[in-house]
Design a protein around this motif. Sequence first.
Motif, PDB file in Angstrom:
ATOM      1  N   ALA A 156       0.824  -1.230   0.000  1.00 54.20           N
ATOM      2  CA  ALA A 156       0.000   0.000   0.000  1.00 54.20           C
ATOM      3  C   ALA A 156       0.841   1.257   0.000  1.00 54.20           C
ATOM      4  CB  ALA A 156      -0.932  -0.006   1.220  1.00 54.20           C
ATOM      5  N   GLY A 157       2.134   1.104   0.135  1.00 52.53           N
ATOM      6  CA  GLY A 157       2.998   2.263   0.123  1.00 52.53           C
ATOM      7  C   GLY A 157       2.925   3.045   1.421  1.00 52.53           C
ATOM      8  N   ASN A 158       3.438   4.226   1.355  1.00 54.00           N
ATOM      9  CA  ASN A 158       3.449   5.103   2.544  1.00 54.00           C
ATOM     10  C   ASN A 158       2.867   6.467   2.152  1.00 54.00           C
ATOM     11  OD1 ASN A 158       3.909   6.214   5.043  1.00 54.00           O
ATOM     12  ND2 ASN A 158       6.128   6.372   4.812  1.00 54.00           N
ATOM     13  N   PRO A 159       1.549   6.547   1.828  1.00 55.52           N
ATOM     14  CA  PRO A 159       0.958   7.827   1.360  1.00 55.52           C
ATOM     15  C   PRO A 159       0.945   8.908   2.431  1.00 55.52           C
ATOM     16  CG  PRO A 159      -0.762   6.202   1.762  1.00 55.52           C
ATOM     17  CD  PRO A 159       0.547   5.470   1.928  1.00 55.52           C
ATOM     18  N   TYR A 160       1.006   8.525   3.684  1.00 61.33           N
ATOM     19  CA  TYR A 160       0.931   9.534   4.740  1.00 61.33           C
ATOM     20  C   TYR A 160       2.302   9.895   5.302  1.00 61.33           C
ATOM     21  CZ  TYR A 160      -3.991   8.328   4.531  1.00 61.33           C
ATOM     22  OH  TYR A 160      -5.278   8.123   4.097  1.00 61.33           O
ATOM     23  N   ASN A 161       3.345   9.362   4.660  1.00 58.34           N
ATOM     24  CA  ASN A 161       4.718   9.733   5.012  1.00 58.34           C
ATOM     25  C   ASN A 161       5.038   9.459   6.496  1.00 58.34           C
ATOM     26  OD1 ASN A 161       5.283  10.656   2.375  1.00 58.34           O
ATOM     27  ND2 ASN A 161       4.353  12.655   2.871  1.00 58.34           N
ATOM     28  N   PHE A 162       4.662   8.297   6.944  1.00 60.55           N
ATOM     29  CA  PHE A 162       5.051   7.904   8.305  1.00 60.55           C
ATOM     30  C   PHE A 162       6.563   7.720   8.354  1.00 60.55           C
ATOM     31  CE2 PHE A 162       0.659   5.898   8.462  1.00 60.55           C
ATOM     32  CZ  PHE A 162       0.127   6.946   9.191  1.00 60.55           C
ATOM     33  N   ARG A 163       7.133   8.221   9.446  1.00 64.34           N
ATOM     34  CA  ARG A 163       8.556   8.025   9.627  1.00 64.34           C
ATOM     35  C   ARG A 163       8.832   6.660  10.258  1.00 64.34           C
ATOM     36  NH1 ARG A 163      11.069  13.195  12.512  1.00 64.34           N
ATOM     37  NH2 ARG A 163       9.499  12.578  14.053  1.00 64.34           N
ATOM     38  N   SER A 164       9.813   5.989   9.769  1.00 71.46           N
ATOM     39  CA  SER A 164      10.137   4.641  10.256  1.00 71.46           C
ATOM     40  C   SER A 164      10.622   4.659  11.696  1.00 71.46           C
ATOM     41  CB  SER A 164      11.187   3.990   9.347  1.00 71.46           C
ATOM     42  OG  SER A 164      12.362   4.806   9.273  1.00 71.46           O
ATOM     43  N   SER A 165      11.282   5.754  12.071  1.00 73.29           N
ATOM     44  CA  SER A 165      11.791   5.854  13.446  1.00 73.29           C
ATOM     45  C   SER A 165      10.633   5.956  14.431  1.00 73.29           C
ATOM     46  CB  SER A 165      12.714   7.049  13.585  1.00 73.29           C
ATOM     47  OG  SER A 165      12.017   8.250  13.242  1.00 73.29           O
ATOM     48  N   ASP A 166       9.578   6.730  14.052  1.00 72.33           N
ATOM     49  CA  ASP A 166       8.421   6.858  14.947  1.00 72.33           C
ATOM     50  C   ASP A 166       7.687   5.525  15.067  1.00 72.33           C
ATOM     51  OD1 ASP A 166       8.953   9.508  15.436  1.00 72.33           O
ATOM     52  OD2 ASP A 166       7.600  10.257  13.855  1.00 72.33           O
ATOM     53  N   LEU A 167       7.541   4.829  13.959  1.00 69.50           N
ATOM     54  CA  LEU A 167       6.868   3.540  14.013  1.00 69.50           C
ATOM     55  C   LEU A 167       7.671   2.538  14.857  1.00 69.50           C
ATOM     56  CD1 LEU A 167       5.627   3.144  10.305  1.00 69.50           C
ATOM     57  CD2 LEU A 167       4.213   3.472  12.340  1.00 69.50           C
ATOM     58  N   ALA A 168       8.989   2.563  14.685  1.00 68.55           N
ATOM     59  CA  ALA A 168       9.834   1.626  15.434  1.00 68.55           C
ATOM     60  C   ALA A 168       9.806   1.939  16.919  1.00 68.55           C
ATOM     61  CB  ALA A 168      11.254   1.669  14.891  1.00 68.55           C
ATOM     62  N   SER A 169       9.909   3.241  17.255  1.00 67.46           N
ATOM     63  CA  SER A 169       9.906   3.621  18.668  1.00 67.46           C
ATOM     64  C   SER A 169       8.575   3.286  19.319  1.00 67.46           C
ATOM     65  CB  SER A 169      10.197   5.109  18.811  1.00 67.46           C
ATOM     66  OG  SER A 169      11.452   5.431  18.293  1.00 67.46           O
ATOM     67  N   PHE A 170       7.458   3.630  18.644  1.00 68.15           N
ATOM     68  CA  PHE A 170       6.132   3.357  19.195  1.00 68.15           C
ATOM     69  C   PHE A 170       5.957   1.849  19.400  1.00 68.15           C
ATOM     70  CE2 PHE A 170       1.563   2.517  18.662  1.00 68.15           C
ATOM     71  CZ  PHE A 170       1.081   3.276  19.713  1.00 68.15           C
ATOM     72  N   TYR A 171       6.365   1.036  18.423  1.00 64.78           N
ATOM     73  CA  TYR A 171       6.211  -0.408  18.514  1.00 64.78           C
ATOM     74  C   TYR A 171       7.082  -0.969  19.627  1.00 64.78           C
ATOM     75  CZ  TYR A 171       6.260  -5.302  17.065  1.00 64.78           C
ATOM     76  OH  TYR A 171       6.176  -6.688  17.041  1.00 64.78           O
ATOM     77  N   ASN A 172       8.317  -0.520  19.732  1.00 66.76           N
ATOM     78  CA  ASN A 172       9.247  -1.053  20.721  1.00 66.76           C
ATOM     79  C   ASN A 172       8.828  -0.676  22.129  1.00 66.76           C
ATOM     80  OD1 ASN A 172      10.809  -2.256  18.728  1.00 66.76           O
ATOM     81  ND2 ASN A 172      12.119  -0.429  18.505  1.00 66.76           N
ATOM     82  N   ARG A 173       8.242   0.547  22.327  1.00 69.94           N
ATOM     83  CA  ARG A 173       7.919   0.993  23.667  1.00 69.94           C
ATOM     84  C   ARG A 173       6.661   0.322  24.206  1.00 69.94           C
ATOM     85  NH1 ARG A 173       9.378   7.374  24.436  1.00 69.94           N
ATOM     86  NH2 ARG A 173      11.533   7.255  23.634  1.00 69.94           N
ATOM     87  N   LEU A 174       5.709   0.039  23.386  1.00 64.59           N
ATOM     88  CA  LEU A 174       4.450  -0.523  23.870  1.00 64.59           C
ATOM     89  C   LEU A 174       4.312  -2.016  23.588  1.00 64.59           C
ATOM     90  CD1 LEU A 174       1.889   2.275  22.951  1.00 64.59           C
ATOM     91  CD2 LEU A 174       3.017   1.867  25.140  1.00 64.59           C
ATOM     92  N   GLY A 175       5.027  -2.443  22.654  1.00 67.24           N
ATOM     93  CA  GLY A 175       4.873  -3.838  22.286  1.00 67.24           C
ATOM     94  C   GLY A 175       3.726  -4.007  21.328  1.00 67.24           C
ATOM     95  N   PRO A 176       3.602  -5.166  20.696  1.00 65.62           N
ATOM     96  CA  PRO A 176       2.616  -5.339  19.648  1.00 65.62           C
ATOM     97  C   PRO A 176       1.183  -5.213  20.143  1.00 65.62           C
ATOM     98  CG  PRO A 176       4.203  -7.153  19.666  1.00 65.62           C
ATOM     99  CD  PRO A 176       4.528  -6.352  20.858  1.00 65.62           C
ATOM    100  N   THR A 177       0.903  -5.838  21.253  1.00 70.59           N
ATOM    101  CA  THR A 177      -0.490  -5.825  21.714  1.00 70.59           C
ATOM    102  C   THR A 177      -0.917  -4.454  22.180  1.00 70.59           C
ATOM    103  OG1 THR A 177      -0.235  -8.138  22.425  1.00 70.59           O
ATOM    104  CG2 THR A 177      -2.110  -6.914  23.324  1.00 70.59           C
ATOM    105  N   ARG A 178      -0.099  -3.876  23.044  1.00 65.80           N
ATOM    106  CA  ARG A 178      -0.478  -2.561  23.575  1.00 65.80           C
ATOM    107  C   ARG A 178      -0.442  -1.489  22.484  1.00 65.80           C
ATOM    108  NH1 ARG A 178      -3.771   0.344  25.840  1.00 65.80           N
ATOM    109  NH2 ARG A 178      -3.020   2.180  26.983  1.00 65.80           N
ATOM    110  N   ALA A 179       0.508  -1.594  21.577  1.00 64.51           N
ATOM    111  CA  ALA A 179       0.580  -0.624  20.481  1.00 64.51           C
ATOM    112  C   ALA A 179      -0.680  -0.683  19.625  1.00 64.51           C
ATOM    113  CB  ALA A 179       1.824  -0.892  19.635  1.00 64.51           C
TER     114      ALA A 179
END
Length: 829
Positions: A156-179
């Motif tokens: 689907a691409g990245n039409p909203y220009n999400f930054r990979s660092s923000d996605l990685a940080s959010f995922y790492n801090r909360l974990g898959p379920t909580r995220a």
Amino acid sequence: MGVIRKNKRQQAESSRVKRLGSDRDSLVRPLFERRSLLNFAIYLLFTVAVILVCFTGLDPLGPSLQRNQIARVHVISEISFEYASDIQTRERMEAQRQRVPPVYRLDPSAMQSYQSYLTQLFNDLIAYAEVPEDAPEDAVRMETDEVSHFLDTYDAGNPYNFRSSDLASFYNRLGPTRAKEAIQEALIILGEITDQGIHDPSASFIDETAESMSLFHVLDEAGNIRQVEILSEEDALRSLRINLLALDIPRDTALILFRLLRTGIRPNLEFDEGKTEELIQRAQAAVQPVRVQVQAGDTIVEANSQVTAAVYEQLEAYRAALRDAEERELGRIDAVWMERFILTLAIIFGAALYLRTSRIRIQANHRVFILSGGFILANLVAARLILELGGNRVVEMIPMLQQLLPWMIPVALGPIILTVLVGAGPAVIAAGLISVFNAMMQGNSLSVLIASLLSALVGIYCSRNIQLRARVVRAGVLAGVLLAVAAMLSGIRDNLEPSTVFGQTLTAILAGLFTGMIVVALLPLLENLFNDTTDITLLELTDFNHPLLRKMQVEAPGSYHHSLMVANLSENAAASIGANSLLCRVCALFHDIGKMVKPEYFAENQRSGYNPHIERNPSMSALVIKSHVKEGVQLARKFKLPQVIEDVIRQHHGTSLIQYFYYKALEKQKGEGAQEAIHPNAPRIELDKVDEDTYRYEGPVPQFTESAIIMLADSLEAASRSLRKVTPQSIEELVDGIVTARMEDGQLDDTPLTFSQLKLVKESFMFTLLNMLHARVEYPEEAQGSEKKARKKMTRHSRFSSPGLPLPESITEPPKPMNPPAESDDKER
């Protein structure tokens, strides 16, 4: 020369007049009183006519003011009235329009796409990580590079220009379920924010007032309109941040989540113009018309203030209220009408006093008096009709045309006509009255009074002593030019638009031009209608190609030459006292046209030496001589000469005596009396058989100055032909004798000539006669011929005389001059 003295009958008549002098005064006084009553009645009728013409049904405020014009009058309401203000109603409706929130159609498609994309993105990201549920925490972590690789390879691409660092940080801090749970909670918050509506102020469908409004109507998917407080993008982002920080996650993680979701904040409203206008019309329909109440004494227009739209509306409502009040209370004389009546009466009374105390004798001549009043009323009628056009609906739709109307009034029309017909004196009075009443009709405007008066005075000045019809048009144009200058200055003072000022200036000039053209067109009709003669017509009659003058040159050349000489004498004399010299010249040219019927009975036309009077009785000869007056009047009427020429033909002999035939009749009567003494048996002849009235002209005596001057010039020209020797002394004696004889005979009793004017007239006569009868210088050849003739005559006479004897008296002495006749009637002999 000897002075002609009155005979016994004339002396007796003079004594009778002196004795009856007191009785005549008693007869004149009632006549004077009747004239005073007549003048008063004329003044009163004139006042009533002016009021009816100028002020009956006239708007008390005069011509309407225009929007954005600087008002020069202070208008106070004289009645209480109420009116519906369209301007205030429109202002209230506009305010209501501003209070109605606009209607926007909510578009949830963008938010739905964002929610589905973000949810699917996290699901795919968790699947990409392939982390079991019981994996340790360190194994759950994802590196930024791994997320970048995921985004690069994501279908689907990245039409909203999400930054990979923000996605990685959010995922790492909360974990898959909580995220995943945090993402769902955040999307719910984002959905609530977008459901309120987010607008873009830079969009073309957003009203300028929308930025300052907080409430809007939002049309949802179900078609319901709800009133909400919509947000701008900045407000929505602020609300999103605050709500995310309230989640049960760490602050740093909430900020990372905010950075991820901020791309979902986008305008989702579309302006629905049709629904908005429907709500506005529904709200405006509920607005009631604004009723404004004005009490008597309230100020409507402040002096020297700008006429705004609201002031103009109230002024027009005041006009309508005044008209309605006049219609409802027609029999009531309101204060405004009474004020105008008193003011009009005072103005006309002042003009009457001025006429009584000045030298302008209009009242003595009722024809001039009525003529002046008639043209004043006619001019005021024209002004009133033009002003009434301002109330026409078509004109009211063109505001500029209303501003031009006051400058269309031909204020100089009446004064110019009166100047040409009767003179400048009555015209000045007319100009003052027309200007004053014109200003009163236009709201007592001082500027209108000054402009009208100056324009009329310029027209009067330029049309004085006018003799060409083109000069009348020029006088009208110059009067219009001055009115145009006043219009331009008035427009600049009132801060009018340049186009309006130009239109007023051009209108004033055209009004002056049409004034002159109208005067030229009306003059012939007015001359015939009022039996008057202008200098223009008189100048046209001086053309020597006139049929009567051409006929006179052929059939009565002596009388024609005599008329030319009388014209020169009378013209110069009239000019010396300020009388109408052109009138004198024209009347003198035609005064003896009656002699063309029987020219041979007048001495100046008897070139063959035959005198028909020898074969006729003195009474018959006198009748023929007198008939030239009646026949002249008939010829003047036949050729439609002006009335003034007919008057001069009747009056140029007055009731003077035809002395030659009168004294000839007396001598004949005396001869018959002597014959009776010689023949006692002959029939008795009464000595008083000769009636003096038979030998007098029927008259009347001269009634005006020019006629008297022509009478004197006629007598002088005829008498001057009998002078044997022309010297200043003989001319002076001749002039004094003729003038004195006419005065003693009562021929000048009805003329306005004064003794000082008679003195100037006599001096002019003497000067002109000396130049007319000058002796010609003898040329040398003629002098030598005369000397030779004298020598031959002396030589021939010496042949019949002895040496040393004196010459006969007829040779040595010149002939003695005979006394010249004292009357012009000898020329008819």
